[in-house]
Design a protein around this motif. Structure first.
Motif, short mmCIF file in Angstrom:
data_model
loop_
_atom_site.label_atom_id
_atom_site.label_comp_id
_atom_site.label_asym_id
_atom_site.label_seq_id
_atom_site.Cartn_x
_atom_site.Cartn_y
_atom_site.Cartn_z
N VAL A 1 9.07 -11.12 -0.12
CA VAL A 1 8.27 -11.69 -1.20
C VAL A 1 9.21 -12.48 -2.09
O VAL A 1 9.82 -11.93 -3.00
N PRO A 2 9.35 -13.76 -1.81
CA PRO A 2 10.29 -14.54 -2.62
C PRO A 2 9.79 -14.67 -4.05
O PRO A 2 8.60 -14.80 -4.30
N ASP A 3 10.73 -14.61 -4.98
CA ASP A 3 10.35 -14.81 -6.36
C ASP A 3 10.75 -16.21 -6.79
O ASP A 3 11.37 -16.96 -6.04
N ALA A 4 10.39 -16.56 -8.00
CA ALA A 4 10.65 -17.91 -8.49
C ALA A 4 12.15 -18.22 -8.53
O ALA A 4 12.57 -19.33 -8.20
N THR B 1 1.74 5.19 4.29
CA THR B 1 0.97 3.97 4.06
C THR B 1 0.58 3.84 2.60
O THR B 1 0.59 2.73 2.05
N THR B 2 0.25 4.93 1.95
CA THR B 2 -0.16 4.88 0.54
C THR B 2 0.95 4.31 -0.32
O THR B 2 0.72 3.41 -1.14
N GLY C 1 -2.45 -6.66 7.53
CA GLY C 1 -1.51 -5.59 7.83
C GLY C 1 -0.22 -5.68 7.02
O GLY C 1 0.62 -4.80 7.08
N TRP C 2 -0.06 -6.75 6.26
CA TRP C 2 1.17 -6.98 5.49
C TRP C 2 1.42 -5.85 4.50
O TRP C 2 2.56 -5.40 4.35
N LEU C 3 0.39 -5.39 3.83
CA LEU C 3 0.57 -4.33 2.83
C LEU C 3 1.03 -3.01 3.44
O LEU C 3 1.63 -2.19 2.75
N ASP C 4 0.74 -2.81 4.72
CA ASP C 4 1.03 -1.52 5.36
C ASP C 4 2.49 -1.36 5.78
O ASP C 4 2.93 -0.26 6.08
N ASN D 1 3.96 -2.75 -1.96
CA ASN D 1 3.77 -4.14 -1.55
C ASN D 1 2.75 -4.86 -2.43
O ASN D 1 2.91 -6.05 -2.72
N ALA D 2 1.71 -4.14 -2.87
CA ALA D 2 0.76 -4.75 -3.81
C ALA D 2 1.45 -5.10 -5.12
O ALA D 2 1.21 -6.16 -5.70
#
Length: 131
Positions: free
Chosen positions: A85-88, A4-5, A74-77, A11-12
């Motif tokens: 995570v779409p980018d430009a 998780t860490t 819970g998304w970050l986990d 994800n962050a």
């Protein structure tokens, strides 16, 4: 066993990257964007700097980041989610593809679909998708 860490940090950082890309695309200067992201997620710039390098993200902070970034709890986990995570650049591609699709006749749509299917197959097989 999921780590998780590591997942939370990865994800962050993906959310941070999305924030940076959106800010730069909006014409904001690059200087100060880390501080702006920290402000958005309501933490100090110092804490954000620590998180980027080694500080673990606890449960409460994880939910806070998710809330401020507009992702579900819970998304970050979750592990292995970089494509979520779409980018430009991806957003511009999707917009261009949609425009091409909508402007094409039946034959053109068939050609576009065939071209994309071939590229996806090439990429999945480890081939050169640019050829």
């Amino acid at each position: 066993m999921p780590n998780t860490t590591v997942a939370r940090r990865r994800n962050a950082l993906a959310l941070h990257r999305r924030f940076l890309e959106e800010a730069v695309a909006a014409g904001l200067p690059a200087k100060g964007l880390d501080q702006a992201f920290a402000k958005k997620i309501e933490i100090s710039p110092s804490m954000w700097s620590q998180i980027k390098s080694s500080r673990p993200i606890g449960d409460n902070l994880a939910r806070q980041i998710e809330r401020h970034c507009g992702v579900e709890s819970g998304w970050l986990d979750k592990e292995d989610r970089p494509s979520e995570v779409p980018d430009a650049a991806e957003e511009r591609f999707i917009a261009a593809a949609r425009e091409a699709w909508r402007g094409a006749n039946a034959k053109g749509k068939k050609e576009l679909a065939g071209w994309l299917k071939k590229r996806a197959q090439d990429a999945a097989a480890g081939g050169d998708p640019a050829s």
